[in-house]
Design an enzyme around this catalytic site. Sequence first.
Site, short mmCIF file in Angstrom:
data_model
loop_
_atom_site.label_atom_id
_atom_site.label_comp_id
_atom_site.label_asym_id
_atom_site.label_seq_id
_atom_site.Cartn_x
_atom_site.Cartn_y
_atom_site.Cartn_z
N ASP A 142 0.83 -1.30 -0.13
CA ASP A 142 0.03 0.07 -0.08
C ASP A 142 0.91 1.14 -0.04
O ASP A 142 2.00 1.28 0.66
CB ASP A 142 -0.92 0.03 1.17
CG ASP A 142 -2.16 0.92 1.16
OD1 ASP A 142 -2.99 0.92 0.67
OD2 ASP A 142 -1.74 2.24 1.72
N ASN A 198 -2.92 12.75 -3.13
CA ASN A 198 -3.81 13.16 -4.24
C ASN A 198 -4.53 14.34 -4.07
O ASN A 198 -4.69 15.25 -4.96
CB ASN A 198 -4.85 11.87 -4.24
CG ASN A 198 -4.74 10.82 -5.36
OD1 ASN A 198 -4.01 11.37 -6.61
ND2 ASN A 198 -5.27 9.82 -5.33
N ASP A 222 -1.57 9.55 -10.18
CA ASP A 222 -1.23 8.86 -11.31
C ASP A 222 0.14 8.55 -11.74
O ASP A 222 0.57 7.36 -11.95
CB ASP A 222 -2.25 9.04 -12.63
CG ASP A 222 -3.73 8.82 -12.41
OD1 ASP A 222 -4.22 8.41 -11.33
OD2 ASP A 222 -4.41 9.50 -13.09
N GLU A 247 -4.35 2.46 -4.52
CA GLU A 247 -3.14 2.36 -4.39
C GLU A 247 -2.49 1.12 -3.67
O GLU A 247 -1.42 1.28 -3.31
CB GLU A 247 -2.93 3.50 -3.23
CG GLU A 247 -3.13 3.13 -2.14
CD GLU A 247 -4.71 3.81 -1.72
OE1 GLU A 247 -4.94 4.07 -0.56
OE2 GLU A 247 -5.61 3.92 -2.62
#
Length: 266
Positions: free
Chosen positions: A116, A124, A133, A159
């Site tokens: 993770d 983000n 991204d 993620e």
Amino acid sequence: LSFASSESLNACPKLRERPGGPVSAACVPVTFMGRALGVLHASSNVEQPLSPLQLDRLTNLGVQAGGRIGTVRAFERTQLQASTDSLTGLANRRRVEQRMRGLAQGSKSFALVLCDLDHFKRLNDTYGHQTGDAALRAFADVVRACTRDDDVAGRWGGEEFAFLLVNAGSTEALQWTERVRDRLALALKGHSVPAFTASFGIVDSSVSRAAEVLVRLADEALYRAKAAGRDRAASAPAGASDDAVAERQPSEHRASISLPMLAAVD
């Protein structure tokens, strides 16, 4: 195209100066939906050029070969798209689960690593989804460089990532995660993506060969790594019980496996 003699002015230059002397030849394109895939080439001596019937048959063969080759390539492309995550280019979750099922049914040892990206939501929210991204792609490039041909590196969702390391136990998997963490830190130096880290949960097939159990135990180990401060790896204990479930925080989510998908035939 057909050539009565390789010595003719309009003959293909590649027909000239053959060891056996002048030849007659025919070249038929192999195409699929208007796209050239190759050429069928036939040659003979000058006294016995291909007859119109032979040339017609060679043309039909080129059409049939083009159709077959094009269909196979289109099928392979579809299969690749169905098993690949479009953003990272890694295997998608379906492909990881299929591979895990195959390994679990076999005799090879393997390790499952769930991963993770740490504080990904913060990244983000702070820098935007484009940067998020880019971070996912940067991480995918790092793990792709660290995996062997028999291993599977996949995006589990969001993620989260999943890795299957063949002929490896928890010790080898732990060493592998250290390499990934070191390479990630190095790759992000001077990178346009802000620095980030990753946490890992590890379990191997000596604990269980049931895919659902392995996913759960790797997920619990991942949670322990994050609870211990992130940017590290944790392994499921060798004597892990199927009933031993670590408590999740409300903000955390448990990785799960799709049983109908797992039961599907490759």
